[in-house]
Design a protein around this motif. Sequence first.
Motif, mmCIF file in Angstrom:
data_model
loop_
_atom_site.group_PDB
_atom_site.id
_atom_site.type_symbol
_atom_site.label_atom_id
_atom_site.label_comp_id
_atom_site.label_asym_id
_atom_site.label_seq_id
_atom_site.Cartn_x
_atom_site.Cartn_y
_atom_site.Cartn_z
ATOM 1 N N MET A 1 0.855 -1.171 0.000
ATOM 2 C CA MET A 1 0.000 0.000 0.000
ATOM 3 C C MET A 1 0.903 1.235 0.000
ATOM 4 N N ALA A 2 0.505 2.245 -0.688
ATOM 5 C CA ALA A 2 1.296 3.467 -0.764
ATOM 6 C C ALA A 2 1.156 4.289 0.515
ATOM 7 N N ARG A 3 2.199 4.993 0.849
ATOM 8 C CA ARG A 3 2.227 5.817 2.062
ATOM 9 C C ARG A 3 1.026 6.765 2.133
ATOM 10 N N GLN A 4 0.657 7.330 1.007
ATOM 11 C CA GLN A 4 -0.447 8.304 1.008
ATOM 12 C C GLN A 4 -1.813 7.675 1.296
ATOM 13 N N ASN A 5 -1.899 6.347 1.332
ATOM 14 C CA ASN A 5 -3.161 5.671 1.639
ATOM 15 C C ASN A 5 -3.427 5.554 3.134
ATOM 16 N N PHE A 6 -2.507 6.043 3.951
ATOM 17 C CA PHE A 6 -2.681 5.986 5.401
ATOM 18 C C PHE A 6 -3.069 7.348 5.943
ATOM 19 N N ALA A 7 -4.096 7.373 6.770
ATOM 20 C CA ALA A 7 -4.522 8.612 7.418
ATOM 21 C C ALA A 7 -3.866 8.759 8.784
ATOM 22 N N PHE A 8 -3.236 7.690 9.286
ATOM 23 C CA PHE A 8 -2.634 7.731 10.618
ATOM 24 C C PHE A 8 -1.211 7.179 10.578
ATOM 25 N N PHE A 9 -0.306 7.902 11.217
ATOM 26 C CA PHE A 9 1.084 7.459 11.384
ATOM 27 C C PHE A 9 1.523 7.665 12.823
ATOM 28 N N HIS A 10 2.387 6.771 13.263
ATOM 29 C CA HIS A 10 3.061 6.921 14.553
ATOM 30 C C HIS A 10 4.551 6.760 14.305
ATOM 31 N N SER A 11 5.355 7.679 14.845
ATOM 32 C CA SER A 11 6.806 7.603 14.678
ATOM 33 C C SER A 11 7.436 6.904 15.871
ATOM 34 N N LEU A 12 8.480 6.139 15.577
ATOM 35 C CA LEU A 12 9.173 5.377 16.607
ATOM 36 C C LEU A 12 10.641 5.273 16.219
ATOM 37 N N ARG A 13 11.522 5.520 17.173
ATOM 38 C CA ARG A 13 12.963 5.423 16.923
ATOM 39 C C ARG A 13 13.459 4.050 17.360
ATOM 40 N N VAL A 14 14.246 3.402 16.512
ATOM 41 C CA VAL A 14 14.804 2.077 16.821
ATOM 42 C C VAL A 14 15.865 2.238 17.912
ATOM 43 N N ARG A 15 15.711 1.438 18.963
ATOM 44 C CA ARG A 15 16.664 1.452 20.067
ATOM 45 C C ARG A 15 17.747 0.398 19.859
ATOM 46 N N ILE A 133 -16.782 6.000 14.001
ATOM 47 C CA ILE A 133 -15.590 6.740 14.427
ATOM 48 C C ILE A 133 -14.377 6.310 13.606
ATOM 49 N N ILE A 134 -14.217 5.016 13.402
ATOM 50 C CA ILE A 134 -13.089 4.528 12.599
ATOM 51 C C ILE A 134 -13.212 5.005 11.163
ATOM 52 N N SER A 135 -14.409 4.953 10.614
ATOM 53 C CA SER A 135 -14.630 5.438 9.250
ATOM 54 C C SER A 135 -14.270 6.914 9.135
ATOM 55 N N ASP A 136 -14.638 7.694 10.144
ATOM 56 C CA ASP A 136 -14.324 9.120 10.137
ATOM 57 C C ASP A 136 -12.809 9.342 10.146
ATOM 58 N N LEU A 137 -12.088 8.600 10.988
ATOM 59 C CA LEU A 137 -10.626 8.731 11.019
ATOM 60 C C LEU A 137 -10.016 8.362 9.667
ATOM 61 N N GLU A 138 -10.517 7.307 9.080
ATOM 62 C CA GLU A 138 -9.955 6.817 7.804
ATOM 63 C C GLU A 138 -10.225 7.755 6.632
ATOM 64 N N THR A 139 -11.266 8.572 6.713
ATOM 65 C CA THR A 139 -11.601 9.447 5.583
ATOM 66 C C THR A 139 -10.956 10.817 5.680
ATOM 67 N N HIS A 140 -10.257 11.087 6.774
ATOM 68 C CA HIS A 140 -9.546 12.367 6.876
ATOM 69 C C HIS A 140 -8.333 12.362 5.948
ATOM 70 N N LYS A 141 -7.905 13.563 5.624
ATOM 71 C CA LYS A 141 -6.733 13.714 4.762
ATOM 72 C C LYS A 141 -5.530 13.019 5.395
ATOM 73 N N PRO A 142 -4.786 12.252 4.621
ATOM 74 C CA PRO A 142 -3.610 11.564 5.183
ATOM 75 C C PRO A 142 -2.626 12.528 5.843
ATOM 76 N N ALA A 143 -2.101 12.062 6.971
ATOM 77 C CA ALA A 143 -1.097 12.836 7.722
ATOM 78 C C ALA A 143 0.284 12.417 7.253
ATOM 79 N N LEU A 144 0.882 13.197 6.352
ATOM 80 C CA LEU A 144 2.213 12.846 5.828
ATOM 81 C C LEU A 144 3.295 13.625 6.527
#
Length: 144
Positions: A1-15, A133-144
């Motif tokens: 799936m392309a990055r732009q298809n995600f509306a939600f991202f979480h960042s994490l640093r590898v330890r 609620i999940i549908s609403d989150l998924e239809t928001h503009k992707p957070a890039l």
Amino acid sequence: MARQNFAFFHSLRVRWAEVDMQGIVFNGHYLTYFDVAFTEYWRATGLPNALLQASEGRELFARKATIEYMAPARFDDVLDIGVRCAAIGNSSMRFIVEIFIGDDHLISGELCYVYADTKVRKGVAVPAQWRAIISDLETHKPAL
């Protein structure tokens, strides 16, 4: 799936403790990364967390998890973990999880959960409010 298809991202640093002798993230840690990102996704929805669900006698049970490795992550990399609800059935939910560094796609995965009555350990219907609620989150503009 392309990055732009995600509306939600979480960042994490590898330890450091997460890399193996090859200098790359040990494969089992990716499920932990998926779980952390899914927890943050769920928090973003505002839906009941695991403790509140448990107090109500219903919880999301993990049913299946898959991982596909395309490229490794290394110590100190900052990973962008995309989470997307791909489907909601009667009692089940399927999520796609993908890990990126910038536009480079490293890992793909799938998490399947069943919403269940904790006493009898049987699936129950996913509440309509959760679906909305999940549908609403998924239809928001992707957070890039």
